[in-house]
Motif scaffolding. Sequence first.
Motif, PDB file in Angstrom:
ATOM      1  N   ASP A  73       1.134  -1.717  -0.341  1.00 20.81           N
ATOM      2  CA  ASP A  73      -0.075   0.157  -0.529  1.00 20.81           C
ATOM      3  C   ASP A  73       0.918   1.030   0.163  1.00 20.81           C
ATOM      4  O   ASP A  73       0.505   2.187  -0.216  1.00 20.81           O
ATOM      5  CB  ASP A  73      -1.019   0.061   1.542  1.00 20.81           C
ATOM      6  CG  ASP A  73      -2.281  -1.273   0.686  1.00 20.81           C
ATOM      7  OD1 ASP A  73      -2.156  -1.379  -0.576  1.00 20.81           O
ATOM      8  OD2 ASP A  73      -2.514  -1.330   2.014  1.00 20.81           O
ATOM      9  N   ARG A  74       2.424   1.408   0.688  1.00 19.24           N
ATOM     10  CA  ARG A  74       2.695   2.422   1.013  1.00 19.24           C
ATOM     11  C   ARG A  74       3.545   2.593  -0.818  1.00 19.24           C
ATOM     12  O   ARG A  74       3.884   3.652  -0.333  1.00 19.24           O
ATOM     13  CB  ARG A  74       4.200   2.259   1.683  1.00 19.24           C
ATOM     14  CG  ARG A  74       3.562   2.391   2.814  1.00 19.24           C
ATOM     15  CD  ARG A  74       4.786   2.147   4.087  1.00 19.24           C
ATOM     16  NE  ARG A  74       4.200   2.623   5.475  1.00 19.24           N
ATOM     17  CZ  ARG A  74       5.070   2.371   6.123  1.00 19.24           C
ATOM     18  NH1 ARG A  74       5.721   1.411   6.545  1.00 19.24           N
ATOM     19  NH2 ARG A  74       5.117   2.950   7.369  1.00 19.24           N
ATOM     20  N   GLN A  79       1.967   1.779  -3.578  1.00 17.01           N
ATOM     21  CA  GLN A  79       0.831   2.409  -3.747  1.00 17.01           C
ATOM     22  C   GLN A  79       0.740   3.772  -4.096  1.00 17.01           C
ATOM     23  O   GLN A  79       0.181   4.681  -4.492  1.00 17.01           O
ATOM     24  CB  GLN A  79      -0.665   1.593  -4.544  1.00 17.01           C
ATOM     25  CG  GLN A  79      -1.769   2.111  -4.753  1.00 17.01           C
ATOM     26  CD  GLN A  79      -1.404   1.884  -6.162  1.00 17.01           C
ATOM     27  OE1 GLN A  79      -1.104   1.148  -6.373  1.00 17.01           O
ATOM     28  NE2 GLN A  79      -2.111   2.926  -6.719  1.00 17.01           N
ATOM     29  N   ALA A  80       0.850   4.388  -2.739  1.00 15.23           N
ATOM     30  CA  ALA A  80       0.625   5.326  -2.832  1.00 15.23           C
ATOM     31  C   ALA A  80       2.086   6.591  -2.432  1.00 15.23           C
ATOM     32  O   ALA A  80       1.786   7.630  -2.889  1.00 15.23           O
ATOM     33  CB  ALA A  80       0.393   5.741  -0.137  1.00 15.23           C
ATOM     34  N   ASP A 121       0.837   7.087  -6.170  1.00 12.61           N
ATOM     35  CA  ASP A 121      -0.354   7.740  -6.698  1.00 12.61           C
ATOM     36  C   ASP A 121       0.119   9.691  -6.507  1.00 12.61           C
ATOM     37  O   ASP A 121      -0.219  10.355  -6.524  1.00 12.61           O
ATOM     38  CB  ASP A 121      -0.859   8.250  -4.944  1.00 12.61           C
ATOM     39  CG  ASP A 121      -2.454   6.652  -5.067  1.00 12.61           C
ATOM     40  OD1 ASP A 121      -2.568   5.316  -6.069  1.00 12.61           O
ATOM     41  OD2 ASP A 121      -3.171   6.038  -3.908  1.00 12.61           O
ATOM     42  N   LYS A 172      -8.101   9.939  -4.550  1.00 13.54           N
ATOM     43  CA  LYS A 172      -7.164   9.036  -4.807  1.00 13.54           C
ATOM     44  C   LYS A 172      -5.983   8.596  -4.440  1.00 13.54           C
ATOM     45  O   LYS A 172      -5.587   7.402  -2.880  1.00 13.54           O
ATOM     46  CB  LYS A 172      -6.504   7.795  -6.672  1.00 13.54           C
ATOM     47  CG  LYS A 172      -5.766   6.899  -6.418  1.00 13.54           C
ATOM     48  CD  LYS A 172      -6.884   5.647  -7.000  1.00 13.54           C
ATOM     49  CE  LYS A 172      -6.253   3.936  -6.822  1.00 13.54           C
ATOM     50  NZ  LYS A 172      -4.702   3.844  -6.008  1.00 13.54           N
ATOM     51  N   ASP A 224      -6.000   5.766  -0.789  1.00 12.82           N
ATOM     52  CA  ASP A 224      -4.980   5.220  -0.261  1.00 12.82           C
ATOM     53  C   ASP A 224      -3.633   5.485   0.556  1.00 12.82           C
ATOM     54  O   ASP A 224      -3.255   4.582   1.763  1.00 12.82           O
ATOM     55  CB  ASP A 224      -3.554   4.886  -1.473  1.00 12.82           C
ATOM     56  CG  ASP A 224      -4.367   4.362  -2.533  1.00 12.82           C
ATOM     57  OD1 ASP A 224      -5.513   3.441  -2.531  1.00 12.82           O
ATOM     58  OD2 ASP A 224      -4.185   4.397  -3.537  1.00 12.82           O
ATOM     59  N   ARG A 225      -3.700   6.407   0.837  1.00 14.09           N
ATOM     60  CA  ARG A 225      -3.365   7.344   2.301  1.00 14.09           C
ATOM     61  C   ARG A 225      -4.158   6.456   3.820  1.00 14.09           C
ATOM     62  O   ARG A 225      -3.404   6.080   4.500  1.00 14.09           O
ATOM     63  CB  ARG A 225      -2.799   8.528   2.519  1.00 14.09           C
ATOM     64  CG  ARG A 225      -1.950   8.649   1.460  1.00 14.09           C
ATOM     65  CD  ARG A 225      -1.574  10.462   1.963  1.00 14.09           C
ATOM     66  NE  ARG A 225      -0.474  10.735   1.311  1.00 14.09           N
ATOM     67  CZ  ARG A 225      -0.612  12.548   0.928  1.00 14.09           C
ATOM     68  NH1 ARG A 225      -1.402  13.322   1.107  1.00 14.09           N
ATOM     69  NH2 ARG A 225       1.077  12.783   0.492  1.00 14.09           N
ATOM     70  N   GLU A 248      -5.658   3.647   3.407  1.00 17.09           N
ATOM     71  CA  GLU A 248      -5.016   2.789   3.503  1.00 17.09           C
ATOM     72  C   GLU A 248      -4.299   2.315   4.458  1.00 17.09           C
ATOM     73  O   GLU A 248      -4.448   1.441   5.417  1.00 17.09           O
ATOM     74  CB  GLU A 248      -5.129   1.478   2.205  1.00 17.09           C
ATOM     75  CG  GLU A 248      -5.379   0.129   1.943  1.00 17.09           C
ATOM     76  CD  GLU A 248      -6.829  -0.122   2.374  1.00 17.09           C
ATOM     77  OE1 GLU A 248      -6.717  -1.541   2.579  1.00 17.09           O
ATOM     78  OE2 GLU A 248      -7.593   0.163   2.980  1.00 17.09           O
TER      79      GLU A 248
END
Length: 228
Positions: A48-49, A51-52, A55, A77, A81-82, A84
Amino acid sequence: MKRIAIALALGMSLAGLPAAAQTPPTTKDAVRADRDKVKAGEAELQKDREQARRDQQALEAARKSGDPARIKAAEDKMRADRKEVRGDQRQIEADRSKLEKDRAQRDREKVQADRDKLKANQKELRGDERQMKKDEQALRDARKSGDPAKIKAAEDKMRADRKEVRGDKKQVEADQRRLQQDRERAQAHKEQARKDDRNRNDSHNKGKGKSDSAHSDKKGHGKGKSDR
């Protein structure tokens, strides 16, 4: 046979405890499951990091394009994601806390079980040593009597009990080693938990410092635009 008696005695002593004191033992499988859950959570957080970060790059590209719709979509977005990532972090902290708690509980249970076993075997050793003294006296009496059958029976009895005492001593020494090893392992787990906690605090403080700096730079950047 004596080992079975010790196990039964330990079991009965546990069964005699108040209901509140009889908490379910923490198994090795439970600790392993906790550890696996932490590892899985850390992998998810890393994903997830990443992905951030993507982003953030997408948002920068959107801002350069000047397209309001694209900018809004990128901001939404990144915000999602943050959120998340924050959720992942909270879950990992909870999982780590449970792992440390369960591991500490298991360490305490193992050390206590080692102590109980050592105490029971020391008691057995003392009993067998007392019996040995009686055997020695019985052998002396038999020799005084001059009865060959009585002497042989006393010798056989003393030989068997002497073997039992040697076995008891070996068991007590093994119990002492196991207790020491489990104490050292428990201490190592405590030190590792403190070290991990310090590292997480340091990482959190560094991250907070970067966040504050970035926020300050953003405010300064905005101020410069308004001045122009």
